[in-house]
Design a protein around this motif. Structure first.
Motif, PDB file in Angstrom:
ATOM      1  N   SER A  28       0.798  -1.233   0.000  1.00 46.04           N
ATOM      2  CA  SER A  28       0.000   0.000   0.000  1.00 46.04           C
ATOM      3  C   SER A  28       0.828   1.279   0.000  1.00 46.04           C
ATOM      4  N   ASN A  29       1.962   1.300   0.687  1.00 43.18           N
ATOM      5  CA  ASN A  29       2.727   2.541   0.785  1.00 43.18           C
ATOM      6  C   ASN A  29       3.695   2.739  -0.380  1.00 43.18           C
ATOM      7  N   SER A  30       3.905   1.698  -1.182  1.00 36.01           N
ATOM      8  CA  SER A  30       4.833   1.802  -2.323  1.00 36.01           C
ATOM      9  C   SER A  30       4.374   2.822  -3.361  1.00 36.01           C
ATOM     10  N   SER A  81       1.424   3.216  14.294  1.00 32.06           N
ATOM     11  CA  SER A  81       1.422   1.910  13.610  1.00 32.06           C
ATOM     12  C   SER A  81       0.036   1.359  13.300  1.00 32.06           C
ATOM     13  N   LEU A  82      -0.765   2.130  12.576  1.00 29.99           N
ATOM     14  CA  LEU A  82      -2.065   1.612  12.107  1.00 29.99           C
ATOM     15  C   LEU A  82      -1.837   0.948  10.753  1.00 29.99           C
ATOM     16  N   PHE A  83      -2.115  -0.339  10.710  1.00 28.84           N
ATOM     17  CA  PHE A  83      -1.968  -1.077   9.448  1.00 28.84           C
ATOM     18  C   PHE A  83      -3.097  -2.087   9.330  1.00 28.84           C
ATOM     19  N   VAL A  84      -3.637  -2.216   8.131  1.00 26.12           N
ATOM     20  CA  VAL A  84      -4.645  -3.235   7.837  1.00 26.12           C
ATOM     21  C   VAL A  84      -4.075  -4.090   6.701  1.00 26.12           C
ATOM     22  N   ALA A  85      -4.207  -5.409   6.832  1.00 30.95           N
ATOM     23  CA  ALA A  85      -3.701  -6.310   5.788  1.00 30.95           C
ATOM     24  C   ALA A  85      -4.295  -5.902   4.448  1.00 30.95           C
ATOM     25  N   GLN A  89      -8.289  -4.342   3.461  1.00 24.21           N
ATOM     26  CA  GLN A  89      -8.483  -2.885   3.454  1.00 24.21           C
ATOM     27  C   GLN A  89      -9.806  -2.525   2.791  1.00 24.21           C
ATOM     28  N   GLY A  90     -10.364  -1.387   3.209  1.00 26.85           N
ATOM     29  CA  GLY A  90     -11.607  -0.908   2.602  1.00 26.85           C
ATOM     30  C   GLY A  90     -12.855  -1.509   3.213  1.00 26.85           C
ATOM     31  N   GLY A  91     -12.710  -2.283   4.289  1.00 29.40           N
ATOM     32  CA  GLY A  91     -13.861  -2.950   4.907  1.00 29.40           C
ATOM     33  C   GLY A  91     -14.212  -2.393   6.279  1.00 29.40           C
ATOM     34  N   GLY A  92     -13.620  -1.271   6.647  1.00 30.06           N
ATOM     35  CA  GLY A  92     -13.979  -0.626   7.923  1.00 30.06           C
ATOM     36  C   GLY A  92     -13.083  -0.991   9.100  1.00 30.06           C
ATOM     37  N   ILE A  93     -12.097  -1.874   8.900  1.00 33.64           N
ATOM     38  CA  ILE A  93     -11.241  -2.279  10.022  1.00 33.64           C
ATOM     39  C   ILE A  93     -10.378  -1.098  10.498  1.00 33.64           C
ATOM     40  N   GLY A  94      -9.879  -0.292   9.552  1.00 36.22           N
ATOM     41  CA  GLY A  94      -9.072   0.872   9.919  1.00 36.22           C
ATOM     42  C   GLY A  94      -9.878   1.852  10.761  1.00 36.22           C
ATOM     43  N   ARG A  95     -11.070   2.173  10.312  1.00 36.11           N
ATOM     44  CA  ARG A  95     -11.934   3.107  11.055  1.00 36.11           C
ATOM     45  C   ARG A  95     -12.216   2.566  12.458  1.00 36.11           C
ATOM     46  N   ARG A  96     -12.619   1.302  12.553  1.00 36.16           N
ATOM     47  CA  ARG A  96     -12.968   0.752  13.868  1.00 36.16           C
ATOM     48  C   ARG A  96     -11.744   0.665  14.780  1.00 36.16           C
ATOM     49  N   SER A 117       0.856  10.814  10.130  1.00 32.44           N
ATOM     50  CA  SER A 117       0.237  10.044   9.042  1.00 32.44           C
ATOM     51  C   SER A 117       1.194   9.872   7.868  1.00 32.44           C
ATOM     52  N   SER A 118       1.130   8.704   7.282  1.00 35.68           N
ATOM     53  CA  SER A 118       1.808   8.510   6.000  1.00 35.68           C
ATOM     54  C   SER A 118       1.083   9.356   4.947  1.00 35.68           C
ATOM     55  N   ILE A 119       1.748   9.574   3.827  1.00 38.72           N
ATOM     56  CA  ILE A 119       1.101  10.248   2.693  1.00 38.72           C
ATOM     57  C   ILE A 119      -0.141   9.432   2.308  1.00 38.72           C
ATOM     58  N   THR A 126      -8.156  12.322   7.629  1.00 38.28           N
ATOM     59  CA  THR A 126      -8.949  13.550   7.457  1.00 38.28           C
ATOM     60  C   THR A 126     -10.428  13.199   7.565  1.00 38.28           C
ATOM     61  N   LYS A 127     -10.804  12.097   6.932  1.00 36.66           N
ATOM     62  CA  LYS A 127     -12.191  11.625   6.988  1.00 36.66           C
ATOM     63  C   LYS A 127     -12.628  11.326   8.424  1.00 36.66           C
ATOM     64  N   LEU A 128     -11.678  10.847   9.247  1.00 40.70           N
ATOM     65  CA  LEU A 128     -11.995  10.497  10.625  1.00 40.70           C
ATOM     66  C   LEU A 128     -11.876  11.695  11.578  1.00 40.70           C
TER      67      LEU A 128
HETATM   68  C1  LIG Z   1      -4.923   3.585   5.903  1.00 44.80           C
HETATM   69  C2  LIG Z   1      -5.550   2.245   6.333  1.00 44.80           C
HETATM   70  C3  LIG Z   1      -5.149   1.947   7.770  1.00 44.80           C
HETATM   71  C4  LIG Z   1      -7.073   2.372   6.237  1.00 44.80           C
HETATM   72  O1  LIG Z   1      -7.674   1.179   6.704  1.00 44.80           O
HETATM   73  P1  LIG Z   1      -8.961   0.561   5.967  1.00 44.80           P
HETATM   74  O2  LIG Z   1      -9.458  -0.573   6.780  1.00 44.80           O
HETATM   75  O3  LIG Z   1      -8.602   0.283   4.549  1.00 44.80           O
HETATM   76  O4  LIG Z   1      -9.955   1.810   6.031  1.00 44.80           O
HETATM   77  P2  LIG Z   1     -11.555   1.763   6.254  1.00 44.80           P
HETATM   78  O5  LIG Z   1     -12.121   0.717   5.372  1.00 44.80           O
HETATM   79  O6  LIG Z   1     -11.863   1.696   7.697  1.00 44.80           O
HETATM   80  O7  LIG Z   1     -11.945   3.205   5.694  1.00 44.80           O
HETATM   81  C5  LIG Z   1     -12.636   4.179   6.472  1.00 44.80           C
HETATM   82  C6  LIG Z   1     -13.058   5.295   5.568  1.00 44.80           C
HETATM   83  O8  LIG Z   1     -11.890   5.947   5.028  1.00 44.80           O
HETATM   84  C7  LIG Z   1     -11.920   5.911   3.597  1.00 44.80           C
HETATM   85  N1  LIG Z   1     -10.546   5.688   3.123  1.00 44.80           N
HETATM   86  C8  LIG Z   1      -9.718   4.682   3.438  1.00 44.80           C
HETATM   87  N2  LIG Z   1      -8.533   4.817   2.803  1.00 44.80           N
HETATM   88  C9  LIG Z   1      -8.650   5.947   2.061  1.00 44.80           C
HETATM   89  C10 LIG Z   1      -7.793   6.631   1.175  1.00 44.80           C
HETATM   90  N3  LIG Z   1      -6.543   6.212   0.927  1.00 44.80           N
HETATM   91  N4  LIG Z   1      -8.247   7.766   0.575  1.00 44.80           N
HETATM   92  C11 LIG Z   1      -9.506   8.226   0.825  1.00 44.80           C
HETATM   93  N5  LIG Z   1     -10.363   7.614   1.660  1.00 44.80           N
HETATM   94  C12 LIG Z   1      -9.937   6.501   2.266  1.00 44.80           C
HETATM   95  C13 LIG Z   1     -12.815   4.743   3.250  1.00 44.80           C
HETATM   96  O9  LIG Z   1     -13.399   4.918   1.994  1.00 44.80           O
HETATM   97  C14 LIG Z   1     -13.835   4.791   4.378  1.00 44.80           C
HETATM   98  O10 LIG Z   1     -14.836   5.757   4.096  1.00 44.80           O
HETATM   99  P3  LIG Z   1     -16.387   5.461   4.460  1.00 44.80           P
HETATM  100  O11 LIG Z   1     -16.406   5.127   5.921  1.00 44.80           O
HETATM  101  O12 LIG Z   1     -17.053   6.726   4.111  1.00 44.80           O
HETATM  102  O13 LIG Z   1     -16.766   4.303   3.612  1.00 44.80           O
HETATM  103  C15 LIG Z   1      -5.105   1.080   5.410  1.00 44.80           C
HETATM  104  O14 LIG Z   1      -5.475   1.347   4.110  1.00 44.80           O
HETATM  105  C16 LIG Z   1      -3.616   0.777   5.473  1.00 44.80           C
HETATM  106  O15 LIG Z   1      -3.177  -0.085   6.242  1.00 44.80           O
HETATM  107  N6  LIG Z   1      -2.795   1.458   4.626  1.00 44.80           N
HETATM  108  C17 LIG Z   1      -1.385   1.215   4.502  1.00 44.80           C
HETATM  109  C18 LIG Z   1      -0.605   1.509   5.730  1.00 44.80           C
HETATM  110  C19 LIG Z   1      -0.636   2.940   6.195  1.00 44.80           C
HETATM  111  O16 LIG Z   1      -0.379   3.897   5.467  1.00 44.80           O
HETATM  112  N7  LIG Z   1      -0.943   3.073   7.483  1.00 44.80           N
HETATM  113  C20 LIG Z   1      -0.976   4.326   8.162  1.00 44.80           C
HETATM  114  C21 LIG Z   1       0.382   4.602   8.710  1.00 44.80           C
HETATM  115  S1  LIG Z   1       0.313   6.181   9.495  1.00 44.80           S
END
Ligand SMILES: CC(C)(COP(=O)(O)OP(=O)(O)OC[C@H]1O[C@@H](n2cnc3c(N)ncnc32)[C@H](O)[C@@H]1OP(=O)(O)O)[C@@H](O)C(=O)NCCC(=O)NCCS
Length: 151
Positions: A28-30, A81-85, A89-96, A117-119, A126-128
């Motif tokens: 994801s970060n690449s 250290s927030l990371f989702v496999a 990703q995209g299933g709400g695990i990050g938000r929760r 935050s990473s880029i 921002t959404k949260l």
């Molecule tokens: C960033 C990360 C933690 C998000 O986790 P996730 O489980 O994919 O996110 P969620 O499914 O909970 O998304 C929550 C909301 O954010 C939005 N969102 C998630 N990633 C987004 C992105 N890159 N750009 C815009 N919106 C995004 C989702 O659409 C969702 O919106 P909704 O609630 O309106 O549907 C995950 O993608 C990740 O591990 N990324 C790589 C590692 C990283 O950069 N970690 C952060 C280090 S600081």
């Protein structure tokens, strides 16, 4: 949506956590960081470094059917250290995970939560409700310092 629970990490999770984080970073970060920085970040999450962080921070895992699918930590007033496999990703695990950590931080008496935050994750935070404080240009990967009041 697949059911998952969020719980405190134990040292038995360390190896799975190291693999999950390195996988998420590489996949994801690449998009946003060059290869040298990706390898620096991965080295920072080698098994021994993950175990070290577990001793210094409150580390949590999101697990589904006993499989670790995400992680988040609290240390010195900051979310770390927030990371989702990638495949989850995209299933709400990050938000929760963030919401869980916010409740944990409130329970520890914090009135605001900071993070770097990473880029990649900036639009997510921002959404949260996190607001940009300033951009930090760092040799091990540029980040955005952000914060959110907790009430
Ligand atoms: C960033 C990360 C933690 C998000 O986790 P996730 O489980 O994919 O996110 P969620 O499914 O909970 O998304 C929550 C909301 O954010 C939005 N969102 C998630 N990633 C987004 C992105 N890159 N750009 C815009 N919106 C995004 C989702 O659409 C969702 O919106 P909704 O609630 O309106 O549907 C995950 O993608 C990740 O591990 N990324 C790589 C590692 C990283 O950069 N970690 C952060 C280090 S600081």
């Amino acid at each position: 949506m697949i059911h998952h629970e969020i719980r405190k990490a134990s040292t038995a999770d360390a190896s799975a956590l190291s693999t999950l984080i390195q996988d998420a970073v590489r996949v994801s970060n690449s998009r946003d960081y060059n290869q040298a920085i990706i390898e620096l970040i991965c080295a920072n999450f080698a098994l021994d470094r993950v175990i070290e962080k577990m001793e210094q921070r409150d580390v949590f895992v999101a697990a589904s059917d006993c499989v670790v699918v995400g992680t988040v930590s609290l240390g010195q007033g900051k979310l770390h250290s927030l990371f989702v496999a990638p495949e989850h990703q995209g299933g709400g695990i990050g938000r929760r995970s963030v919401e869980y950590l916010e409740r944990h931080a409130v329970g520890k008496g914090l009135s605001e939560l900071w993070l770097s935050s990473s880029i990649t994750a900036k639009p997510f935070y921002t959404k949260l409700g996190y607001e940009l404080v300033h951009f930090e240009e760092r040799p091990d990967g540029s980040t955005f310092l952000m914060k959110k009041p907790l009430l």
